[in-house]
Design a protein around this motif. Sequence first.
Motif, short mmCIF file in Angstrom:
data_model
loop_
_atom_site.label_atom_id
_atom_site.label_comp_id
_atom_site.label_asym_id
_atom_site.label_seq_id
_atom_site.Cartn_x
_atom_site.Cartn_y
_atom_site.Cartn_z
N ILE A 25 13.85 28.74 57.10
CA ILE A 25 13.80 30.10 56.60
C ILE A 25 15.05 30.49 55.82
CG2 ILE A 25 12.19 30.89 58.34
CD1 ILE A 25 14.53 32.32 59.69
N ASN A 26 16.16 29.73 55.97
CA ASN A 26 17.36 30.06 55.22
C ASN A 26 18.26 28.84 55.15
OD1 ASN A 26 19.24 31.50 53.80
ND2 ASN A 26 19.68 32.97 55.42
N ILE A 27 19.04 28.79 54.09
CA ILE A 27 20.02 27.72 53.92
C ILE A 27 21.27 28.34 53.30
CG2 ILE A 27 19.21 26.99 51.65
CD1 ILE A 27 19.74 24.09 52.60
N SER A 28 22.43 27.89 53.75
CA SER A 28 23.69 28.35 53.18
C SER A 28 24.56 27.12 52.94
CB SER A 28 24.39 29.33 54.13
OG SER A 28 25.59 29.81 53.56
N CYS A 29 25.27 27.13 51.82
CA CYS A 29 26.06 25.95 51.45
C CYS A 29 27.53 26.29 51.33
CB CYS A 29 25.57 25.40 50.12
SG CYS A 29 23.87 24.83 50.18
N ILE B 168 24.25 24.52 56.08
CA ILE B 168 23.67 24.91 57.36
C ILE B 168 22.25 25.40 57.06
CG2 ILE B 168 23.85 26.47 59.35
CD1 ILE B 168 26.18 24.55 59.21
N ILE B 169 21.30 24.98 57.89
CA ILE B 169 19.89 25.31 57.69
C ILE B 169 19.38 26.06 58.93
CG2 ILE B 169 17.58 24.35 57.31
CD1 ILE B 169 19.22 21.76 56.33
N LEU B 170 18.75 27.20 58.73
CA LEU B 170 18.17 28.00 59.81
C LEU B 170 16.66 27.83 59.78
CD1 LEU B 170 18.31 30.26 62.00
CD2 LEU B 170 18.28 31.91 60.10
N ASP B 171 16.07 27.45 60.94
CA ASP B 171 14.61 27.27 60.97
C ASP B 171 13.91 28.50 61.56
OD1 ASP B 171 14.59 27.09 63.80
OD2 ASP B 171 14.26 24.94 63.83
N ILE C 148 19.62 25.98 64.32
CA ILE C 148 20.31 25.62 63.07
C ILE C 148 20.64 24.13 63.04
CG2 ILE C 148 21.21 27.89 62.52
CD1 ILE C 148 23.86 27.08 63.74
N TYR C 149 20.62 23.64 61.83
CA TYR C 149 20.91 22.24 61.53
C TYR C 149 22.01 22.21 60.48
CZ TYR C 149 16.34 21.57 63.66
OH TYR C 149 15.28 21.57 64.52
#
Length: 90
Positions: free
Chosen positions: A2-6, A12-15, A20-21
């Motif tokens: 649902i979201n990604i920040s770089c 970081i990836i939010l599902d 988070i991954y």
Amino acid sequence: MINISCGSNFCIILDNNGQIYSMGKSNKYGELGLGDCNPRYHPSLITYFLNNNERINQISCGYKHSLVKTTTGKVYSWGYGGKGQLGRNS
């Protein structure tokens, strides 16, 4: 997802489940939040939040640091904090 920040050479990836991954070739300061400084070339679950029954609803990455907010309003930060960007007094 649902979201990604770089940040700088990491992300970081939010599902959809509030987990988070992280992945990236940059992890010198622990910006991936995985407990070590090894790079990851595939998304890796940050287990701290799962192990502590926390769900994440917001993520943000800076140059070499990461911040997340939980569904209960707690904010966590990690990575390089030499200029105060982690929001801590040290």
